[in-house]
Design an enzyme around this catalytic site. Sequence first.
Site, PDB file in Angstrom:
ATOM      1  N   ARG A  94       0.856  -1.193   0.000  1.00 36.65           N
ATOM      2  CA  ARG A  94       0.000   0.000   0.000  1.00 36.65           C
ATOM      3  C   ARG A  94       0.890   1.241   0.000  1.00 36.65           C
ATOM      4  NH1 ARG A  94      -2.834   3.135   4.631  1.00 36.65           N
ATOM      5  NH2 ARG A  94      -4.151   4.477   3.388  1.00 36.65           N
ATOM      6  N   ASN A 313      -7.580   1.659   9.665  1.00 39.74           N
ATOM      7  CA  ASN A 313      -6.290   1.955  10.291  1.00 39.74           C
ATOM      8  C   ASN A 313      -6.525   1.925  11.793  1.00 39.74           C
ATOM      9  OD1 ASN A 313      -5.627   2.471   7.655  1.00 39.74           O
ATOM     10  ND2 ASN A 313      -5.008   4.600   7.975  1.00 39.74           N
ATOM     11  N   TYR A 315      -4.648   1.855  15.678  1.00 36.43           N
ATOM     12  CA  TYR A 315      -3.440   1.964  16.502  1.00 36.43           C
ATOM     13  C   TYR A 315      -3.718   1.775  17.986  1.00 36.43           C
ATOM     14  CZ  TYR A 315      -0.911   3.499  12.408  1.00 36.43           C
ATOM     15  OH  TYR A 315      -0.326   3.535  11.168  1.00 36.43           O
ATOM     16  N   GLU A 388      -3.620  -0.032   8.034  1.00 39.73           N
ATOM     17  CA  GLU A 388      -2.464   0.393   8.837  1.00 39.73           C
ATOM     18  C   GLU A 388      -2.595  -0.199  10.231  1.00 39.73           C
ATOM     19  OE1 GLU A 388      -1.514   4.587   9.134  1.00 39.73           O
ATOM     20  OE2 GLU A 388      -2.024   4.904   7.015  1.00 39.73           O
TER      21      GLU A 388
HETATM   22  C1  FCB Z   1      -1.422   7.354  10.619  1.00 41.14           C
HETATM   23  C2  FCB Z   1      -1.030   7.892   9.263  1.00 41.14           C
HETATM   24  C3  FCB Z   1       0.300   7.394   8.773  1.00 41.14           C
HETATM   25  C4  FCB Z   1       1.317   7.307   9.899  1.00 41.14           C
HETATM   26  C5  FCB Z   1       0.749   6.568  11.082  1.00 41.14           C
HETATM   27  C6  FCB Z   1       1.716   6.408  12.220  1.00 41.14           C
HETATM   28  O1  FCB Z   1      -2.331   8.219  11.225  1.00 41.14           O
HETATM   29  O2  FCB Z   1      -2.000   7.556   8.289  1.00 41.14           O
HETATM   30  O3  FCB Z   1       0.730   8.215   7.733  1.00 41.14           O
HETATM   31  O4  FCB Z   1       1.762   8.555  10.218  1.00 41.14           O
HETATM   32  O5  FCB Z   1      -0.400   7.218  11.544  1.00 41.14           O
END
Ligand code: FCB
Length: 481
Positions: A94, A313, A315, A388
Amino acid sequence: MTSSLQNGSTHEDSGRDGPAAPFPAGFRWGAATAAYQIEGAAAEDGRGPSVWDTFCRTPGRVLGGDTGDVAVDHYHRFREDVALMAELGLTAYRFSVSWPRVHPDGRGGRGAGVNEAGLDFYRRLVDELLAAGVEPWPTLYHWDLPQPLEDAGGWPERDTAHRFADYAADVHAALGDRVRHWTTVNEPWCAAFLGYASGEHAPGRVDPEGALRAAHHLLLGHGLAVEAMRARRPANRFGAAVNLYAVSPQTGADADLDAARRVDGLQNRFFLGPLLEGRYPADVLADLEPYGFAPPDADLAAIRRPLDHLGVNYYSRHTVAGTPGEAAQAASSPFNTRSPWVGSENVRFVPAGLPVTGMGWEIDERGLYEVLTRLHREYPAVPLYITENGAGYDEAPGDGAVHDAGRIAYLDAHLRACRDAISEGVPLRGYFTWSLLDNFEWAWGYSKRFGLVHVDYATQRRTLKDSARWYARVIRRGGPG
Ligand code: FCB
């Protein structure tokens, strides 16, 4: 690639590890990057300026005064980087396309205004990927808005959504014959609320009403782009990548429950509602009424194009407390000038007591499981990809081996959460870790490293971290141990 795992486990790399059900056959094992974060070559081959070029040159905006001018020089080293992907066994990659390389003035469409030299870079990259057996997964907007469009009003202006659709159509015309899966916008929450409300990201404006319009126009741009691309090639697959969080109230008190509703509203449901149901959630609209946010109904039909997949995405989790009557919360990072939580500025983000990565983000893989199972419950028909997921640390700048046990543990735990979700029927079809390479981490400059591959910024030398070898083994096994 035979190093043993760094997280205490001792799987040997036999090269024919047993089945790691239930990751389905054809599951995409990938890694992700973004143009401004890796390419460099900021002034080459006719590329125009983007809002990030301007932002990086504004004193005090980016840690250490870092810029993406050189980044990790991927523009010149992409062949080496694709070879690394093949070595790791990635089946998909990606990346994002730089809008200011393709439309340096921000304007084009049907070939007019196209900088062919800019498009050529992506033609070469896609050819290289296909030759290496790695499926290209482009994202069209990963935050590098052409500066001329910002000068004309940026995402708060409706016209930007139309300019985005023109750009998408031109990229699609160049690559649509060889690229099947397309992602329109990346993390519209960040682009809108960090870019236009808190000012932590480019273009660095502090304008809550404008941020809401920006969020709406990012969604509209998505819908218009899908429409334009799908008309050309209906067999291609189209989606958007949203950054979703699990959200928990700190306690069962009413104020905390309301804080969780609001944050879930602005972070998650503000985007899922329009994309998948063609409407904004009523409670979120009510929260935002004082900001004059009243998008036209007709736009919602344009936004809700049937999605072939949704990119997630993930985290961390937000744990929140309500603090009625308190003044707007102070920055959630050293860069904020005000809260990005438009209409909910009195919400406080509290630690849940979990271990954190080098970004200070709490590690909570159960949150990923919650996000995935919730999506499946609420939108059962939509195939999902993790676009992500990863961990940033302050790793040594120098060359050589990186024993990144923390990153391995993070990725392993999150892949297990994916597996649990899949076992319960969640249609998760792929996983892209952030990131392939250490790179420019936005307002944090080069101070935080997310890569599987270490980059020595002085020499541009690439070195596989332990996590890269570990991930290669996961891919060969078809899942974590
Ligand atoms: C996300 C972004 C990516 C990177 C990660 C750590 O929010 O999409 O570009 O910075 O965080």
